[in-house]
Each structure stands twice: as C-alpha cells, then as structure tokens.
Design a protein around this motif. Structure first.
Motif, PDB file in Angstrom:
ATOM      1  N   ASP A 119      76.887  36.747  36.444  1.00  0.00           N
ATOM      2  CA  ASP A 119      77.820  36.513  37.543  1.00  0.00           C
ATOM      3  C   ASP A 119      77.144  35.989  38.808  1.00  0.00           C
ATOM      4  OD1 ASP A 119      80.110  37.578  36.128  1.00  0.00           O
ATOM      5  OD2 ASP A 119      79.285  39.580  36.490  1.00  0.00           O
ATOM      6  N   VAL A 120      75.831  36.015  38.857  1.00  0.00           N
ATOM      7  CA  VAL A 120      75.088  35.644  40.065  1.00  0.00           C
ATOM      8  C   VAL A 120      75.189  34.138  40.308  1.00  0.00           C
ATOM      9  CG1 VAL A 120      72.802  35.578  41.157  1.00  0.00           C
ATOM     10  CG2 VAL A 120      73.522  37.605  39.860  1.00  0.00           C
ATOM     11  N   VAL A 121      75.513  33.772  41.558  1.00  0.00           N
ATOM     12  CA  VAL A 121      75.623  32.356  41.929  1.00  0.00           C
ATOM     13  C   VAL A 121      74.539  31.931  42.914  1.00  0.00           C
ATOM     14  CG1 VAL A 121      78.091  32.213  41.434  1.00  0.00           C
ATOM     15  CG2 VAL A 121      77.329  32.816  43.748  1.00  0.00           C
ATOM     16  N   LYS A 122      73.918  32.885  43.613  1.00  0.00           N
ATOM     17  CA  LYS A 122      72.904  32.561  44.609  1.00  0.00           C
ATOM     18  C   LYS A 122      71.906  33.709  44.716  1.00  0.00           C
ATOM     19  CE  LYS A 122      71.017  30.707  48.365  1.00  0.00           C
ATOM     20  NZ  LYS A 122      70.268  29.497  48.408  1.00  0.00           N
ATOM     21  N   GLU A 149      67.453  39.335  46.810  1.00  0.00           N
ATOM     22  CA  GLU A 149      68.849  39.640  47.094  1.00  0.00           C
ATOM     23  C   GLU A 149      69.709  38.617  46.364  1.00  0.00           C
ATOM     24  OE1 GLU A 149      70.198  37.506  51.145  1.00  0.00           O
ATOM     25  OE2 GLU A 149      68.812  39.162  51.455  1.00  0.00           O
ATOM     26  N   ALA A 150      70.978  38.951  46.160  1.00  0.00           N
ATOM     27  CA  ALA A 150      71.831  38.047  45.392  1.00  0.00           C
ATOM     28  C   ALA A 150      73.279  38.113  45.838  1.00  0.00           C
ATOM     29  CB  ALA A 150      71.745  38.383  43.898  1.00  0.00           C
ATOM     30  N   LEU A 151      73.974  37.041  45.523  1.00  0.00           N
ATOM     31  CA  LEU A 151      75.414  36.933  45.707  1.00  0.00           C
ATOM     32  C   LEU A 151      76.007  36.606  44.343  1.00  0.00           C
ATOM     33  CD1 LEU A 151      77.731  36.882  47.789  1.00  0.00           C
ATOM     34  CD2 LEU A 151      77.355  34.409  47.970  1.00  0.00           C
ATOM     35  N   ALA A 152      77.048  37.322  43.976  1.00  0.00           N
ATOM     36  CA  ALA A 152      77.660  37.107  42.662  1.00  0.00           C
ATOM     37  C   ALA A 152      79.180  37.015  42.806  1.00  0.00           C
ATOM     38  CB  ALA A 152      77.301  38.254  41.708  1.00  0.00           C
ATOM     39  N   ARG A 153      79.760  36.357  41.844  1.00  0.00           N
ATOM     40  CA  ARG A 153      81.221  36.276  41.766  1.00  0.00           C
ATOM     41  C   ARG A 153      81.621  36.736  40.385  1.00  0.00           C
ATOM     42  NH1 ARG A 153      85.189  31.119  42.534  1.00  0.00           N
ATOM     43  NH2 ARG A 153      87.083  32.335  42.677  1.00  0.00           N
ATOM     44  N   VAL A 154      82.406  37.792  40.321  1.00  0.00           N
ATOM     45  CA  VAL A 154      82.818  38.377  39.047  1.00  0.00           C
ATOM     46  C   VAL A 154      84.118  37.717  38.625  1.00  0.00           C
ATOM     47  CG1 VAL A 154      83.415  40.510  37.846  1.00  0.00           C
ATOM     48  CG2 VAL A 154      81.696  40.537  39.666  1.00  0.00           C
ATOM     49  N   ARG A 207      58.421  31.817  36.877  1.00  0.00           N
ATOM     50  CA  ARG A 207      58.346  32.266  35.478  1.00  0.00           C
ATOM     51  C   ARG A 207      59.248  33.482  35.247  1.00  0.00           C
ATOM     52  NH1 ARG A 207      53.089  30.250  36.157  1.00  0.00           N
ATOM     53  NH2 ARG A 207      52.184  32.234  36.809  1.00  0.00           N
ATOM     54  N   VAL A 208      59.209  34.441  36.159  1.00  0.00           N
ATOM     55  CA  VAL A 208      60.069  35.624  36.037  1.00  0.00           C
ATOM     56  C   VAL A 208      61.539  35.212  36.144  1.00  0.00           C
ATOM     57  CG1 VAL A 208      60.686  37.843  37.093  1.00  0.00           C
ATOM     58  CG2 VAL A 208      58.267  37.168  36.904  1.00  0.00           C
ATOM     59  N   TYR A 209      61.840  34.321  37.081  1.00  0.00           N
ATOM     60  CA  TYR A 209      63.209  33.845  37.300  1.00  0.00           C
ATOM     61  C   TYR A 209      63.756  33.176  36.035  1.00  0.00           C
ATOM     62  CZ  TYR A 209      67.006  31.900  40.162  1.00  0.00           C
ATOM     63  OH  TYR A 209      68.218  31.594  40.701  1.00  0.00           O
ATOM     64  N   GLU A 210      62.956  32.330  35.421  1.00  0.00           N
ATOM     65  CA  GLU A 210      63.377  31.634  34.201  1.00  0.00           C
ATOM     66  C   GLU A 210      63.624  32.599  33.051  1.00  0.00           C
ATOM     67  OE1 GLU A 210      61.331  27.249  34.733  1.00  0.00           O
ATOM     68  OE2 GLU A 210      60.155  28.836  33.776  1.00  0.00           O
ATOM     69  N   GLU A 211      62.854  33.676  32.981  1.00  0.00           N
ATOM     70  CA  GLU A 211      63.069  34.669  31.925  1.00  0.00           C
ATOM     71  C   GLU A 211      64.289  35.546  32.213  1.00  0.00           C
ATOM     72  OE1 GLU A 211      59.526  36.942  31.308  1.00  0.00           O
ATOM     73  OE2 GLU A 211      58.313  35.154  30.927  1.00  0.00           O
ATOM     74  N   PHE A 212      64.542  35.802  33.484  1.00  0.00           N
ATOM     75  CA  PHE A 212      65.623  36.712  33.868  1.00  0.00           C
ATOM     76  C   PHE A 212      66.990  36.069  33.724  1.00  0.00           C
ATOM     77  CE2 PHE A 212      68.328  38.874  37.008  1.00  0.00           C
ATOM     78  CZ  PHE A 212      68.135  40.197  36.654  1.00  0.00           C
ATOM     79  N   PHE A 213      67.135  34.840  34.191  1.00  0.00           N
ATOM     80  CA  PHE A 213      68.435  34.163  34.185  1.00  0.00           C
ATOM     81  C   PHE A 213      68.513  33.129  33.078  1.00  0.00           C
ATOM     82  CE2 PHE A 213      68.269  35.374  38.750  1.00  0.00           C
ATOM     83  CZ  PHE A 213      69.464  36.071  38.812  1.00  0.00           C
ATOM     84  N   ALA A 214      69.636  33.152  32.358  1.00  0.00           N
ATOM     85  CA  ALA A 214      69.916  32.130  31.351  1.00  0.00           C
ATOM     86  C   ALA A 214      70.436  30.878  32.052  1.00  0.00           C
ATOM     87  CB  ALA A 214      70.956  32.651  30.364  1.00  0.00           C
ATOM     88  N   GLU A 215      70.377  29.751  31.365  1.00  0.00           N
ATOM     89  CA  GLU A 215      70.956  28.503  31.876  1.00  0.00           C
ATOM     90  C   GLU A 215      72.478  28.622  31.863  1.00  0.00           C
ATOM     91  OE1 GLU A 215      69.670  25.745  33.010  1.00  0.00           O
ATOM     92  OE2 GLU A 215      67.563  25.891  32.504  1.00  0.00           O
ATOM     93  N   PRO A 216      73.171  28.106  32.802  1.00  0.00           N
ATOM     94  CA  PRO A 216      72.657  27.496  34.025  1.00  0.00           C
ATOM     95  C   PRO A 216      72.262  28.579  35.016  1.00  0.00           C
ATOM     96  CG  PRO A 216      75.043  27.407  34.066  1.00  0.00           C
ATOM     97  CD  PRO A 216      74.643  28.033  32.744  1.00  0.00           C
ATOM     98  N   ARG A 217      71.090  28.463  35.575  1.00  0.00           N
ATOM     99  CA  ARG A 217      70.586  29.459  36.519  1.00  0.00           C
ATOM    100  C   ARG A 217      71.275  29.284  37.882  1.00  0.00           C
ATOM    101  NH1 ARG A 217      66.147  27.629  33.664  1.00  0.00           N
ATOM    102  NH2 ARG A 217      65.390  29.217  32.247  1.00  0.00           N
ATOM    103  N   PRO A 218      71.380  30.399  38.619  1.00  0.00           N
ATOM    104  CA  PRO A 218      71.998  30.310  39.946  1.00  0.00           C
ATOM    105  C   PRO A 218      71.105  29.571  40.938  1.00  0.00           C
ATOM    106  CG  PRO A 218      71.199  32.541  39.525  1.00  0.00           C
ATOM    107  CD  PRO A 218      71.013  31.767  38.258  1.00  0.00           C
ATOM    108  N   ALA A 219      71.713  29.104  42.003  1.00  0.00           N
ATOM    109  CA  ALA A 219      70.960  28.496  43.097  1.00  0.00           C
ATOM    110  C   ALA A 219      69.987  29.539  43.641  1.00  0.00           C
ATOM    111  CB  ALA A 219      71.913  28.035  44.191  1.00  0.00           C
ATOM    112  N   ARG A 220      68.870  29.064  44.211  1.00  0.00           N
ATOM    113  CA  ARG A 220      67.877  30.005  44.721  1.00  0.00           C
ATOM    114  C   ARG A 220      67.182  29.458  45.951  1.00  0.00           C
ATOM    115  NH1 ARG A 220      62.550  30.571  41.839  1.00  0.00           N
ATOM    116  NH2 ARG A 220      61.897  29.279  43.569  1.00  0.00           N
TER     117      ARG A 220
END
Length: 117
Positions: A60-63, A109-114, A79-92
């Motif tokens: 659900d994370v967008v940013k 920190e993160a912003l998500a939309r459920v 490297r950690v970011y790529e392992e944590f988030f699947a494609e398409p990855r959120p903006a960062r």
C-alpha cells in the motif's frame, strides 16, 4: 517496539496511512548492533509492523522518505529497498542528516493508501 512518544507508530485516516519515522530498534527500544547494515533491514521490518498495526501493508506504500547520517550508505539502502518492496516500488526520497534519535544510522517514514478489497 517500545512507544514512549506522544505520537503513534502509524496513523490511519480513511484510506490514508502515515507512518512515523522508524529506526533500527529492537522491541526493547535499543538499536540493533552492527551499524547501518543491521539497522536498515530492522528499520524496514519496523515499518512493516507499523503498517500492519493500522491494517496496511508494504504493498500500500506510495511514498518513502529515508534519512541517513551518511549519504554514502545510499547504495546499501537501495539494496535493502529493492528487497523490501516489490515492483512497482513506491516513490522515495533520501536525505542526508547530521544525526538521528538514539544515535541511529537510518530512519524510514512512509505514506500509504489502503485500497478497498
């Protein structure tokens, strides 16, 4: 994770979720030993836990905003970011800072939309 702060780890308002900065802390509130290489995955694990606490997930994370005390750690963060988030990855955004709470090396920190199922 111990929460002795005047704010929640995550806050949900309708479909919007904001996650407060997550450090590489254990449940006892101490930094995991090992510096950036240990703290970074732990910070993302703590992000995961904060998201789950309000009914959200990493999907659900967008940013994401990441704060590093050493901007040279950016490649290891990636490297950690790529392992944590699947494609398409959120903006960062990645920001170098002078210091972080508890002497941490990284904060996330993160912003998500459920979305409704």
């Amino acid at each position: 994770m111990s929460n002795e702060h005047p704010y929640p780890p995550a806050f949900r308002s309708d479909d919007l979720v904001s996650v407060s900065g997550r450090l590489g802390l254990t449940e006892s509130g101490a930094l995991v030993p090992g510096g950036f290489d240990a703290e970074c995955p732990q910070a993302f694990a703590n992000l995961d836990a904060a998201l789950r606490s309000v009914g959200a997930s990493r999907a659900d994370v967008v940013k994401v905003v990441v704060y590093l005390i050493d901007i040279a750690d950016r490649d290891r963060l990636n490297r950690v970011y790529e392992e944590f988030f699947a494609e398409p990855r959120p903006a960062r955004t990645c920001v170098g800072v002078a210091s972080l709470p508890y002497g941490g090396a990284v904060e996330v920190e993160a912003l998500a939309r459920v979305r409704d199922a």
